[in-house]
Design an enzyme around this catalytic site. Structure first.
Site, PDB file in Angstrom:
ATOM      1  N   GLU A  70       0.842  -1.206   0.000  1.00  0.00           N
ATOM      2  CA  GLU A  70       0.000   0.000   0.000  1.00  0.00           C
ATOM      3  C   GLU A  70       0.872   1.250   0.000  1.00  0.00           C
ATOM      4  O   GLU A  70       1.834   1.340   0.763  1.00  0.00           O
ATOM      5  CB  GLU A  70      -0.890  -0.030   1.245  1.00  0.00           C
ATOM      6  CG  GLU A  70      -2.283   0.473   1.016  1.00  0.00           C
ATOM      7  CD  GLU A  70      -3.079  -0.401   0.053  1.00  0.00           C
ATOM      8  OE1 GLU A  70      -3.125  -0.060  -1.145  1.00  0.00           O
ATOM      9  OE2 GLU A  70      -3.649  -1.400   0.490  1.00  0.00           O
ATOM     10  N   HIS A  71       0.514   2.181  -0.873  1.00  0.00           N
ATOM     11  CA  HIS A  71       1.264   3.435  -1.049  1.00  0.00           C
ATOM     12  C   HIS A  71       2.693   3.153  -1.496  1.00  0.00           C
ATOM     13  O   HIS A  71       3.609   3.907  -1.190  1.00  0.00           O
ATOM     14  CB  HIS A  71       1.222   4.289   0.231  1.00  0.00           C
ATOM     15  CG  HIS A  71      -0.145   4.857   0.498  1.00  0.00           C
ATOM     16  ND1 HIS A  71      -0.595   6.007  -0.100  1.00  0.00           N
ATOM     17  CD2 HIS A  71      -1.173   4.393   1.249  1.00  0.00           C
ATOM     18  CE1 HIS A  71      -1.846   6.245   0.302  1.00  0.00           C
ATOM     19  NE2 HIS A  71      -2.216   5.274   1.107  1.00  0.00           N
ATOM     20  N   THR A  72       2.871   2.070  -2.218  1.00  0.00           N
ATOM     21  CA  THR A  72       4.172   1.755  -2.805  1.00  0.00           C
ATOM     22  C   THR A  72       4.170   2.013  -4.309  1.00  0.00           C
ATOM     23  O   THR A  72       5.232   2.206  -4.889  1.00  0.00           O
ATOM     24  CB  THR A  72       4.546   0.273  -2.554  1.00  0.00           C
ATOM     25  OG1 THR A  72       3.401  -0.525  -2.856  1.00  0.00           O
ATOM     26  CG2 THR A  72       4.959   0.040  -1.118  1.00  0.00           C
TER      27      THR A  72
ATOM     28  N   GLY B 146     -16.469   4.147  -4.160  1.00  0.00           N
ATOM     29  CA  GLY B 146     -15.832   4.873  -3.057  1.00  0.00           C
ATOM     30  C   GLY B 146     -15.455   4.019  -1.859  1.00  0.00           C
ATOM     31  O   GLY B 146     -15.164   4.542  -0.786  1.00  0.00           O
TER      32      GLY B 146
ATOM     33  N   SER C 184     -11.600   0.369  -6.031  1.00  0.00           N
ATOM     34  CA  SER C 184     -11.236   0.827  -7.373  1.00  0.00           C
ATOM     35  C   SER C 184     -12.358   0.833  -8.394  1.00  0.00           C
ATOM     36  O   SER C 184     -12.190   0.392  -9.529  1.00  0.00           O
ATOM     37  CB  SER C 184     -10.076   0.001  -7.934  1.00  0.00           C
ATOM     38  OG  SER C 184      -8.929   0.299  -7.231  1.00  0.00           O
ATOM     39  N   SER C 185     -13.493   1.383  -8.012  1.00  0.00           N
ATOM     40  CA  SER C 185     -14.577   1.504  -8.989  1.00  0.00           C
ATOM     41  C   SER C 185     -14.164   2.429 -10.132  1.00  0.00           C
ATOM     42  O   SER C 185     -14.576   2.227 -11.279  1.00  0.00           O
ATOM     43  CB  SER C 185     -15.856   2.006  -8.322  1.00  0.00           C
ATOM     44  OG  SER C 185     -15.621   3.223  -7.647  1.00  0.00           O
ATOM     45  N   SER C 186     -13.330   3.429  -9.859  1.00  0.00           N
ATOM     46  CA  SER C 186     -12.961   4.351 -10.942  1.00  0.00           C
ATOM     47  C   SER C 186     -12.006   3.681 -11.935  1.00  0.00           C
ATOM     48  O   SER C 186     -12.162   3.849 -13.147  1.00  0.00           O
ATOM     49  CB  SER C 186     -12.388   5.668 -10.411  1.00  0.00           C
ATOM     50  OG  SER C 186     -11.310   5.436  -9.568  1.00  0.00           O
TER      51      SER C 186
ATOM     52  N   GLU D  51      -7.054   9.627 -15.209  1.00  0.00           N
ATOM     53  CA  GLU D  51      -7.331   9.983 -13.818  1.00  0.00           C
ATOM     54  C   GLU D  51      -6.428  11.131 -13.355  1.00  0.00           C
ATOM     55  O   GLU D  51      -6.878  12.045 -12.681  1.00  0.00           O
ATOM     56  CB  GLU D  51      -7.147   8.737 -12.940  1.00  0.00           C
ATOM     57  CG  GLU D  51      -7.658   8.933 -11.553  1.00  0.00           C
ATOM     58  CD  GLU D  51      -8.468   7.755 -11.025  1.00  0.00           C
ATOM     59  OE1 GLU D  51      -8.897   6.892 -11.821  1.00  0.00           O
ATOM     60  OE2 GLU D  51      -8.684   7.722  -9.814  1.00  0.00           O
TER      61      GLU D  51
ATOM     62  N   ASP E 111      -4.110   0.155  -9.554  1.00  0.00           N
ATOM     63  CA  ASP E 111      -5.517  -0.211  -9.757  1.00  0.00           C
ATOM     64  C   ASP E 111      -5.808  -0.505 -11.230  1.00  0.00           C
ATOM     65  O   ASP E 111      -6.491  -1.477 -11.562  1.00  0.00           O
ATOM     66  CB  ASP E 111      -6.440   0.908  -9.261  1.00  0.00           C
ATOM     67  CG  ASP E 111      -6.113   1.341  -7.842  1.00  0.00           C
ATOM     68  OD1 ASP E 111      -5.443   0.558  -7.131  1.00  0.00           O
ATOM     69  OD2 ASP E 111      -6.512   2.442  -7.456  1.00  0.00           O
TER      70      ASP E 111
HETATM   71  C1  GLA Z   1      -5.239   4.367  -4.356  1.00  0.00           C
HETATM   72  C2  GLA Z   1      -4.496   4.700  -5.634  1.00  0.00           C
HETATM   73  C3  GLA Z   1      -3.439   3.640  -5.922  1.00  0.00           C
HETATM   74  C4  GLA Z   1      -2.551   3.404  -4.712  1.00  0.00           C
HETATM   75  C5  GLA Z   1      -3.383   3.204  -3.452  1.00  0.00           C
HETATM   76  C6  GLA Z   1      -2.547   3.115  -2.204  1.00  0.00           C
HETATM   77  O1  GLA Z   1      -5.966   3.192  -4.519  1.00  0.00           O
HETATM   78  O2  GLA Z   1      -5.393   4.761  -6.710  1.00  0.00           O
HETATM   79  O3  GLA Z   1      -2.685   4.018  -7.042  1.00  0.00           O
HETATM   80  O4  GLA Z   1      -1.634   4.465  -4.548  1.00  0.00           O
HETATM   81  O5  GLA Z   1      -4.316   4.237  -3.278  1.00  0.00           O
HETATM   82  O6  GLA Z   1      -1.770   1.950  -2.201  1.00  0.00           O
END
Ligand code: GLA
Length: 384
Positions: free
Chosen positions: A60-62, A147, A151-153, A185, A197
């Site tokens: 996550e957040h990588t 939301g 990852s609906s978007s 996006e 995503d």
């Molecule tokens: C959201 C972003 C992803 C990712 C995550 C965190 O889902 O769309 O690209 O950065 O946050 O891991």
């Protein structure tokens, strides 16, 4: 995959369970768009395409640090039933938003936001990338909650790309399509997301993790350990991604990478970090420690999955959650409590927040033979 209600004190709800191979889900949403297409156009659609939602197992957040992620494509996503048009127009109706739109591919203009901007943004990004687009008409509908951090978007972006690929007769180039979705996006909608995503939506397979190198976009499908189920618990809390907190974290990561003279935190090893950590401002130190340790956890998690070691995978997920809570500071009370409650069940190997954070869902890995029980009793657990 099953869906069920889970009333409890935290307001969390069991959304879905995913088993290795992902069998048994009936895509009611695909039937819904096909039926709606039939009503609107008096014949069946030429194609029904889908962009998948995702749940991130770990990493996550990588992604925006050029690092590693291990998400899972969902059977749920956004579906479009469509047929080609002879002109350069896209005429599309959203069943979920009860709204239609007509786009002129030769003259795309930014509008007032909402779902249609994602469709326009993908059309724009594909054209920018050199694709010649053909028009289409159809209806779209989704079955991934909006939301919730699933990852609906990205699902909408990849479904749109699949619609253009279908009418254009292109071969599916997952990385190019994911990049177009991300560009839509970032540059059209204005959300600074990474590539995770869109890539898992474009290249993932249900029931498999996608180990993705977010720099090279090389990926590998990794099977869930045998006899495990992935359970997604929705806290019911929401927070928009356009939020400044996400961009702030990105900037902090960049500043930390600059401190180490690196292109991205992906290039900083734990040993290099530890050697100089004391000279780094405490806030940036915590942010960097999360990213660097999380990258290591992703690679270890993939190895644990290949070895069928669910207990190790679970322990890494728990460690990921702690790091996101304490070092990256993107968790919330609802996410912490839901993950902690899930872990108290004996069938649970591990649980963590999933997605950008601040709200949304917890992902847990549980013993499959007790997965249904885990889901069923989670209401009681979560009200602790
Ligand atoms: C959201 C972003 C992803 C990712 C995550 C965190 O889902 O769309 O690209 O950065 O946050 O891991």
């Amino acid at each position: 995959m099953g869906m069920g209600e889970m009333g409890n004190g935290l307001g969390a709800r069991m959304l879905m369970t995913i088993r290795s191979g992902g069998v048994g889900y009936r895509a009611a949403a695909a039937e819904r768009v096909a039926a709606a297409f039939g009503e609107a156009y008096g014949e069946g659609p030429g194609w029904v395409v889908q962009g998948a939602g995702r749940v991130n197992l770990i990493g996550e957040h990588t992604d925006y640090n050029d690092g590693f992620v291990l998400p899972l494509a969902l059977e749920q996503g956004v579906w479009i039933g469509l047929r080609a048009r002879g002109d350069g127009q896209v005429v599309v109706r959203s069943l979920d938003f009860q709204e239609g739109a007509t786009l002129d591919l030769g003259r795309l203009e930014r509008g007032r936001g909402g779902w249609v901007e994602y469709v326009k943004g993908v059309a724009w990004a594909l054209q920018e990338a050199g694709y010649v687009l053909r028009g289409w008409e159809g209806v779209m509908g989704g079955d991934v909650p909006i939301g919730a951090g699933l990852s609906s978007s990205a699902a909408l972006e990849i479904a749109t790309a699949r619609a253009f690929a279908a009418v254009g007769g292109w071969d599916w180039d997952a990385a190019a399509m994911a990049r177009a979705g991300q560009r839509a996006e970032n540059a059209w909608v204005g959300v600074q997301c990474g590539i995770m995503d869109q890539m898992v939506s474009a290249a993932g397979q249900v029931g498999y993790g996608l180990l993705l190198d977010c720099r090279s976009l090389q990926s590998e499908l990794v099977k869930l350990p045998a006899n495990t189920a992935v359970v997604v618990l929705d806290t019911g809390t929401r927070r928009g991604l356009v939020d400044s907190a996400y961009n702030e974290r990105r900037a902090q990561c960049q500043a930390a990478a600059a401190f180490f003279g690196a292109r991205a935190l992906r290039d900083v090893t734990m040993a290099q970090f530890l050697a100089r950590a004391d000279d780094l401002a405490p806030l940036l130190r915590r942010r960097a420690r999360h990213v660097i340790s999380e990258n290591e956890r992703v690679l270890e998690a993939a190895a644990a999955m290949r070895a069928g070691d669910a207990a190790r995978l679970g322990a890494l997920m728990n460690a990921s959650h702690a790091s996101l809570r304490d070092d990256f500071e993107v968790s919330s009370a609802a996410l912490d409590q839901t993950a902690a409650a899930a872990r108290r069940h004996p069938a649970c190997y591990g649980a963590r927040m999933t997605g950008a954070g601040f709200g949304g869902c917890v992902v847990a890995v549980a013993a499959a033979e007790r997965g249904a029980e885990f889901a069923a009793v989670a209401s009681g657990l979560l009200s602790d």
